[in-house]
Structure formats: C-alpha cells, structure tokens
Design a protein around this motif. Structure first.
Motif, PDB file in Angstrom:
ATOM      1  N   TYR A  10       6.118  -9.807   7.442  1.00 53.33           N
ATOM      2  CA  TYR A  10       4.672 -10.025   7.470  1.00 53.33           C
ATOM      3  C   TYR A  10       4.192 -10.372   8.881  1.00 53.33           C
ATOM      4  N   GLU A  11       4.936 -11.258   9.552  1.00 52.44           N
ATOM      5  CA  GLU A  11       4.493 -11.679  10.884  1.00 52.44           C
ATOM      6  C   GLU A  11       4.496 -10.507  11.859  1.00 52.44           C
ATOM      7  N   ALA A  12       5.590  -9.721  11.860  1.00 45.07           N
ATOM      8  CA  ALA A  12       5.653  -8.572  12.763  1.00 45.07           C
ATOM      9  C   ALA A  12       4.530  -7.581  12.466  1.00 45.07           C
ATOM     10  N   ALA A  13       4.279  -7.328  11.177  1.00 49.76           N
ATOM     11  CA  ALA A  13       3.230  -6.379  10.794  1.00 49.76           C
ATOM     12  C   ALA A  13       1.849  -6.898  11.185  1.00 49.76           C
ATOM     13  N   TRP A  14       1.614  -8.177  10.950  1.00 45.80           N
ATOM     14  CA  TRP A  14       0.316  -8.772  11.293  1.00 45.80           C
ATOM     15  C   TRP A  14       0.075  -8.678  12.796  1.00 45.80           C
ATOM     16  N   ARG A  15       1.095  -8.946  13.589  1.00 42.28           N
ATOM     17  CA  ARG A  15       0.934  -8.888  15.040  1.00 42.28           C
ATOM     18  C   ARG A  15       0.640  -7.452  15.497  1.00 42.28           C
ATOM     19  N   ARG A  16       1.291  -6.498  14.894  1.00 43.62           N
ATOM     20  CA  ARG A  16       1.026  -5.106  15.257  1.00 43.62           C
ATOM     21  C   ARG A  16      -0.411  -4.734  14.936  1.00 43.62           C
ATOM     22  N   ASP A  17      -0.881  -5.129  13.763  1.00 49.10           N
ATOM     23  CA  ASP A  17      -2.253  -4.816  13.371  1.00 49.10           C
ATOM     24  C   ASP A  17      -3.280  -5.534  14.242  1.00 49.10           C
ATOM     25  N   ALA A  18      -2.894  -6.716  14.751  1.00 44.92           N
ATOM     26  CA  ALA A  18      -3.797  -7.492  15.600  1.00 44.92           C
ATOM     27  C   ALA A  18      -3.742  -7.057  17.059  1.00 44.92           C
ATOM     28  N   GLY A  19      -2.910  -6.085  17.371  1.00 44.67           N
ATOM     29  CA  GLY A  19      -2.795  -5.601  18.744  1.00 44.67           C
ATOM     30  C   GLY A  19      -1.995  -6.513  19.652  1.00 44.67           C
ATOM     31  N   LEU A  20      -1.119  -7.345  19.070  1.00 45.83           N
ATOM     32  CA  LEU A  20      -0.298  -8.275  19.836  1.00 45.83           C
ATOM     33  C   LEU A  20       1.112  -7.705  20.021  1.00 45.83           C
ATOM     34  N   PRO A  21       1.838  -8.145  21.056  1.00 50.86           N
ATOM     35  CA  PRO A  21       3.231  -7.706  21.209  1.00 50.86           C
ATOM     36  C   PRO A  21       4.044  -8.103  19.980  1.00 50.86           C
ATOM     37  N   TYR A  22       4.886  -7.185  19.520  1.00 54.73           N
ATOM     38  CA  TYR A  22       5.617  -7.496  18.292  1.00 54.73           C
ATOM     39  C   TYR A  22       7.038  -6.939  18.267  1.00 54.73           C
TER      40      TYR A  22
END
Length: 341
Positions: free
Chosen positions: A260-272
């Motif tokens: 969930y954290e990795a996916a959320w960061r990708r969707d938020a445009g953050l490094p993941y």
C-alpha cells in the motif's frame, strides 16, 4: 500518508471480489488446468476493471489484485494492467495510448512483461529485437509483450512475425512460455527512465497479489482449524495453532501495508523505488512463510494437490520466485540506499 480507498477504488474492489468469488471457484480452477479462464477474463473486462486501472492508480490495482490472490484466479490481470495499462498510460506517446489502451481495456489486447532486462536481448542492426527470454508469465495469453533489452530500454513487441513461443509450466498455472525473438518488429516505449518505474510498479503490484494469496491461504486455515476437532476440541483452541496463525496474520499485514505504501507514493508522484523493493522483500520472504503455514495447519489434507489450499501454496512459491529471493531483493535494496539514488 492515507491508504483509505477512494469511493471509486472501494467500489471497484467490491465488484472484483464478487466476480472472483462467483467465477474463480475450485471446480472452475480445476477445470482450467494450467491455463487461464477466458470466461472470467471476459467478465472482468466487461465490468471495466481493466480499463478503470488508469483512473484508480496503482493503489487501486493493488486492492483489486488482493481479491484475485484470495481466489488464485487464473487470468492475466496483473500482467496486462502493469505492463500494458499502467506502462502505456505513463510512458506511451499519445498515439500509442490512443491505439493500444482501448484494446487493453476491453481485453482484446493482452500485454505481458519480459522483465527484468535480459543480457541476450538486443536491438538488431536491421531493426527489431533478437534474443531469448527464458520465462515470461502469461505469454500464451498475450498479444503484446513489453520487453526490456540489455540496455534497459523498453520495447512493445506484438506476438507474430519474428516471435516464437515455447510452452513451459511453472510452479503456479500462469500460462507461461519461453519467448524467442529473431529480428522481431518492436516499437520503443518511454524514455530511458521508464524501465525503473515499470519494474517498481510491477514489484508493488505483485506484492499486492501475494498479500491476497496469503490472506486466502490463512482464511482457509482458520476455517479448517475451527471445524476440525482433535481429542474433542477444535484445532484452533491449541496454543501452537494460534501462534502459527497469528504469525501468518502479521506477515500478511506486513506485505499488505508495504505494498500500500509503495503504491500510494507512486500515485502521489513521490519516489518509491526503495518502497517497492521493501514490499517485494516482504512478499518474497513472508509470503512463503504464510503459504507454508496455511498448508501445515491443514495437516495431511494440505499435502493433497487437489485441495484448494495447495493452490495458494503454489502461487505463493511462484510469486516468491518471480519477485526474487529475499536475499537478492535485500541486496538490491541495500545497494540502492547506499547509492543515494
């Protein structure tokens, strides 16, 4: 950081859960053998659950793949969504998006991925790609393959001219094949940075699939130990059984929350990238522990290859292999952290 699904994500997850529960039954899975279920695939695409992934994002896809994993449904859902829908939406040209995304959404185009990069796959001087990829999941269902060459450039290769497919069987029934390319026509996808993004996306998505596989295995084990009696008491009342189940539950939650954290960061445009590797490590290391526990808690029935829990065991071990062994993933994670990239 907020992993609460949006209304659209929750609605899609619930719809997927109903479709998988209705069509990915033990009897249908047994009838499918090692191939995929075209009727289930048609139902998913008709419900818009492939086309919607572009809007739902990677977190939405992870939620949907959890539902697939719970039932070990034999369809190329993860592959076509990751290597097709999300890859082309993020890195394709406007022409590629207009030409390919509608077909991927309605299921007439199925994409799989020949990743990670293979040293033997290289562009030819006269154009096209040549080389061999030993294992490609869902290749027998695919109409297009996203191939990473030795230089980590991505190419879309249509199945047909210049391609040869040899059927192979994996631990899990993933309709896999060996792909041989001989000056196969190919079109580039994205810039040089696309490879790292798609690899991280795939690791996150397949970690979500593993979370579902583990949750399904554990649910079956809980149901079995609550009904199976020994010396006049349910097995679930035994402390050793409770401890094994509790450990499996915590491992499953660790896989889920890191995905969930990795996916959320990708969707938020953050490094993941490091977060995707963390999710992959948990899915590989903890995933194989959970499916072993699920089989063990079934006693002798768990060793029966016809028992539903055995299918979770096979999927868990296949995902462990596909994501990379825990040691390999941990080494890559350490090198990435040390590089400061």
């Amino acid at each position: 950081m907020d992993f609460t699904p949006t209304e659209a994500q929750a609605g899609a997850r619930d719809l997927a859960a109903r479709i998988f529960a209705d069509l990915a039954t033990h009897e249908r899975l047994r009838a499918a053998g090692t191939g995929s279920d075209p009727e289930l695939w048609k139902a998913l695409t008709a419900a818009g659950l492939v086309a919607a992934v572009e809007e739902l994002g990677l977190l939405g896809l992870v939620l949907l793949l959890e539902e697939q994993g719970r039932t070990t449904a034999q369809v190329p859902y993860a592959a076509s969504c990751v290597y097709g829908q999300l890859a082309i939406a993020a890195h394709g040209t406007s022409e590629q998006r207009e030409r390919l995304l509608p077909g991927i959404g309605d299921g007439s185009v199925v994409v799989t991925g020949a990743l990670p990069a293979q040293e033997g796959v290289r562009p030819c001087a006269r154009g096209g790609l040549s080389g061999t990829v030993p294992v490609v999941p869902w290749l027998r269902d695919a109409t297009q393959v996203l191939v990473a060459d030795a230089g980590r450039r991505l190419w879309l290769v249509p199945i047909g001219e210049g391609t040869a497919i040899e059927r192979i069987e994996l631990t899990a029934p993933w309709s896999a094949g060996r792909l041989t390319l001989h000056e196969a026509p190919a079109e580039p996808l994205g810039a040089a940075t696309a490879y790292a993004d798609i690899l991280a996306t795939a690791r996150t998505a397949f970690a979500g699939l593993q979370a579902g596989v583990c949750a399904g295995s554990l649910a079956r084990a809980v149901a079995h130990t609550n009904t199976r009696e020994q010396f006049g008491r349910p097995l679930a009342t035994r402390q050793a059984v409770q401890l094994r189940a509790a450990d499996a539950h915590m491992d499953t939650e660790a896989i889920r929350v890191t995905a969930y954290e990795a996916a959320w960061r990708r969707d938020a445009g953050l490094p993941y990238a490091t977060h995707a590797l963390t999710a992959a490590w948990w899915a590989s290391e903890a995933g194989q522990r959970v499916v072993h526990t699920g089989q063990h808690l079934h006693g002798g029935a768990g060793a029966d290859v016809e028992h539903p829990v055995h299918r979770h065991f096979l999927w868990g071990r296949q995902l462990d292999a596909y994501l990379g062994s825990g040691g390999e993933v941990l080494q890559e994670l350490g090198e990435l952290i040390a590089s400061g990239d």
